[in-house]
Design a protein around this motif. Structure first.
Motif, mmCIF file in Angstrom:
data_model
loop_
_atom_site.group_PDB
_atom_site.id
_atom_site.type_symbol
_atom_site.label_atom_id
_atom_site.label_comp_id
_atom_site.label_asym_id
_atom_site.label_seq_id
_atom_site.Cartn_x
_atom_site.Cartn_y
_atom_site.Cartn_z
ATOM 1 N N MET A 68 0.851 -1.199 0.000
ATOM 2 C CA MET A 68 0.000 0.000 0.000
ATOM 3 C C MET A 68 0.884 1.246 0.000
ATOM 4 S SD MET A 68 -3.097 1.094 2.572
ATOM 5 C CE MET A 68 -4.101 -0.338 2.188
ATOM 6 N N LYS A 69 0.602 2.161 -0.925
ATOM 7 C CA LYS A 69 1.383 3.394 -1.022
ATOM 8 C C LYS A 69 0.912 4.392 0.041
ATOM 9 C CE LYS A 69 3.627 2.798 -5.110
ATOM 10 N NZ LYS A 69 5.030 3.084 -5.414
ATOM 11 N N THR A 70 1.812 5.257 0.468
ATOM 12 C CA THR A 70 1.459 6.301 1.425
ATOM 13 C C THR A 70 1.549 7.667 0.757
ATOM 14 O OG1 THR A 70 2.298 4.967 3.241
ATOM 15 C CG2 THR A 70 2.019 7.306 3.680
ATOM 16 N N LEU A 71 0.508 8.482 0.949
ATOM 17 C CA LEU A 71 0.518 9.852 0.435
ATOM 18 C C LEU A 71 0.543 10.807 1.625
ATOM 19 C CD1 LEU A 71 -2.149 9.944 -2.444
ATOM 20 C CD2 LEU A 71 0.308 9.659 -2.652
ATOM 21 N N LYS A 72 1.476 11.751 1.582
ATOM 22 C CA LYS A 72 1.574 12.756 2.641
ATOM 23 C C LYS A 72 0.788 13.983 2.223
ATOM 24 C CE LYS A 72 5.591 12.190 5.375
ATOM 25 N NZ LYS A 72 6.983 12.499 5.685
ATOM 26 N N ILE A 73 -0.018 14.504 3.161
ATOM 27 C CA ILE A 73 -0.883 15.645 2.859
ATOM 28 C C ILE A 73 -0.266 16.924 3.443
ATOM 29 C CG2 ILE A 73 -3.201 16.623 3.266
ATOM 30 C CD1 ILE A 73 -3.173 14.169 1.382
ATOM 31 N N ASN A 74 -0.265 17.997 2.630
ATOM 32 C CA ASN A 74 0.202 19.307 3.099
ATOM 33 C C ASN A 74 -0.575 19.747 4.333
ATOM 34 O OD1 ASN A 74 2.088 19.928 1.127
ATOM 35 N ND2 ASN A 74 0.518 20.587 -0.303
ATOM 36 N N GLN A 75 0.108 20.484 5.190
ATOM 37 C CA GLN A 75 -0.512 20.963 6.423
ATOM 38 C C GLN A 75 -1.791 21.765 6.143
ATOM 39 O OE1 GLN A 75 2.462 22.679 8.890
ATOM 40 N NE2 GLN A 75 1.093 22.943 10.632
ATOM 41 N N ARG A 76 -1.769 22.547 5.056
ATOM 42 C CA ARG A 76 -2.925 23.386 4.699
ATOM 43 C C ARG A 76 -4.206 22.580 4.513
ATOM 44 N NH1 ARG A 76 -3.518 26.656 -0.052
ATOM 45 N NH2 ARG A 76 -2.139 25.244 -1.145
ATOM 46 N N TYR A 77 -4.057 21.331 4.075
ATOM 47 C CA TYR A 77 -5.231 20.495 3.759
ATOM 48 C C TYR A 77 -5.549 19.483 4.852
ATOM 49 C CZ TYR A 77 -4.834 22.326 -0.996
ATOM 50 O OH TYR A 77 -4.783 23.164 -2.094
ATOM 51 N N THR A 78 -4.632 19.345 5.819
ATOM 52 C CA THR A 78 -4.782 18.291 6.829
ATOM 53 C C THR A 78 -6.053 18.450 7.656
ATOM 54 O OG1 THR A 78 -2.390 18.068 6.962
ATOM 55 C CG2 THR A 78 -3.634 17.169 8.778
ATOM 56 N N GLU A 79 -6.308 19.699 8.111
ATOM 57 C CA GLU A 79 -7.463 19.939 8.984
ATOM 58 C C GLU A 79 -8.766 19.568 8.287
ATOM 59 O OE1 GLU A 79 -8.323 20.146 12.483
ATOM 60 O OE2 GLU A 79 -6.205 20.311 12.004
ATOM 61 N N LYS A 80 -8.849 19.964 7.011
ATOM 62 C CA LYS A 80 -10.035 19.672 6.185
ATOM 63 C C LYS A 80 -10.269 18.160 6.111
ATOM 64 C CE LYS A 80 -10.693 20.780 1.396
ATOM 65 N NZ LYS A 80 -10.633 21.756 0.322
ATOM 66 N N MET A 81 -9.189 17.413 5.894
ATOM 67 C CA MET A 81 -9.320 15.958 5.758
ATOM 68 C C MET A 81 -9.636 15.304 7.106
ATOM 69 S SD MET A 81 -6.827 14.882 2.640
ATOM 70 C CE MET A 81 -7.847 13.463 2.253
ATOM 71 N N LYS A 82 -9.129 15.890 8.177
ATOM 72 C CA LYS A 82 -9.460 15.369 9.518
ATOM 73 C C LYS A 82 -10.956 15.505 9.797
ATOM 74 C CE LYS A 82 -5.181 15.755 12.170
ATOM 75 N NZ LYS A 82 -4.361 16.654 13.014
#
Length: 397
Positions: free
Chosen positions: A1-15
């Protein structure tokens, strides 16, 4: 399984549950991921955000399917999602007057990029990326355990350049003898699941058609613009409209609209069906001083004809201004858009601006968004794309 790192700017939205993995959200591009690959999404520090699949769709490169690390994305996963969705629509399944509705609505039901519609026992799966399509066998196996359908059809909505290339959408079961007749609140519609990208009816306007038939059409002259197969015209005619006029630029709209009138035992010759550019029709109607009691304005969010390019985000206000000019005093405009580029607040802003610029007063009578079978999620407002406003127009004389 590949891992994708999310920019800090988008992290809150995805949480908060935003399910689409946007292109700009990914910290570092990995060019070695194939569509359909299972992926884990994490924040810049490696904190787990969710798991899903990689698949190019509009602004996104994939969807988060679960926030539970222990979930396996397998047949049982899809089966549980389908079972819950079907259960929530059991009231529609048991309604003999409505035999066409959405059974599964993408991210709203937990699997972005996939929808399933029921047309009187003929199921239509729509795949919105190569990524989700790679799970086809697993998804159909999950569906087979739960559903007793007559046949399965599919539309691949990820072909390049917006062209629909398939010539046979049949998957399995007993082939339909199209057109088949489905019902929606007792209105009959002819549909064909094996005739290009469209089926003949947009299921998301079910409540709007019923409202027009039950409360607004009686004794009225009705103009249905961008009319496609004339579904709104049929609803208005069944509701007692004196006359309907359907206008659409597509040649096939004539035959398709006649077919819908015939399906309901209505004489299409008592109504007008015009194959012409709607923008030209507005000019023609203004020149002839034609006015209508009820106008349905439901343009595609983007359209191109030889002389016009129309974008709802840019051009809806001006289209509404032209509509106001040919609406009777105290007449009604059903202003509708399926553009996900803006919300209801901005849409009402277009309405206010159009009325102000034409020196017209207006009253909002009612508003509609997607029906309950088109399930959405608060954390993904783009999914709740349909905006419909019934306006009463008061011309300043």
């Amino acid at each position: 399984m590949k891992t994708l790192k999310i920019n800090q700017r988008y992290t809150e939205k995805m949480k908060k549950g935003y399910p689409l993995i946007e292109k700009e959200a990914v910290y570092a591009k990995d060019n070695n991921i194939d569509e359909g690959s299972l992926i884990e999404v994490c924040d810049e520090r490696g904190g787990f955000l969710g798991k899903g699949y990689y698949g190019m769709q509009n602004k996104g490169i994939g969807w988060v399917l679960t926030k539970n690390r222990d979930d396996s994305i397998d047949k049982h996963f899809f089966q549980s999602r389908f079972a819950k969705a079907f259960q929530q629509r059991s009231h529609l399944s048991q309604d003999p007057e409505t035999t066409a509705f959405r059974l599964f609505n993408g991210e709203g039901d937990g699997v972005g990029g996939l929808t399933i519609d029921n047309y009187d026992g003929y199921y239509l799966i729509q795949w919105y990326s190569k990524g989700i399509y790679s799970f086809k066998e697993m998804i159909i196996a999950a569906l087979d355990e739960l559903a007793d359908y007559k046949a399965l059809y599919q539309k691949k909505r990820f072909n390049t350049a917006g062209q629909y290339l398939e010539d046979d959408d049949f998957v399995k079961g007993t082939r339909g003898d199209f057109p088949i007749i489905v019902k929606e609140n007792g209105i009959r519609f002819a549909v064909d699941l094996n005739d290009g990208a469209m089926t003949g009816i947009f299921l998301d306007q079910r409540h709007v058609r019923k409202t027009i038939r039950d409360r607004y059409a009686r004794g009225k002259t009705v103009l249905n613009t961008f009319s496609y197969t004339g579904a709104f015209s049929v609803a208005a005619a069944l509701g007692g409209a004196i006359k309907t006029t359907s206008v659409d630029v597509a040649n096939r709209s004539l035959q398709k609209t006649i077919e819908q009138f015939n399906a309901n035992g209505l004489d299409h010759q008592e109504h007008d069906i015009k194959v012409m550019d709607v923008f030209k029709y507005f000019q023609y109607a203004a020149r002839k001083q034609l006015c209508f009691d009820l106008i349905i304005l439901d343009p595609p969010s983007f359209a191109r004809t030889k002389k016009h390019t129309f974008s709802a985000a840019k051009d809806y206000k001006n289209l509404l201004k032209e509509t106001i000019q040919i609406t009777e005093d105290a007449g009604i405009i059903v202003a509708s858009t399926n553009s996900s580029a803006f919300g209801m607040k901005k849409f009402k802003g277009f309405i206010e601006a159009a009325c102000k610029e034409t020196n017209t007063a207006f009253t909002i009578l009612e508003e509609h968004s997607l029906p309950e079978d088109f399930k959405t999620m608060k954390s993904y407002p783009e999914g709740n794309y349909l905006k419909v406003v019934f306006l009463k127009i008061h011309h300043s004389r």
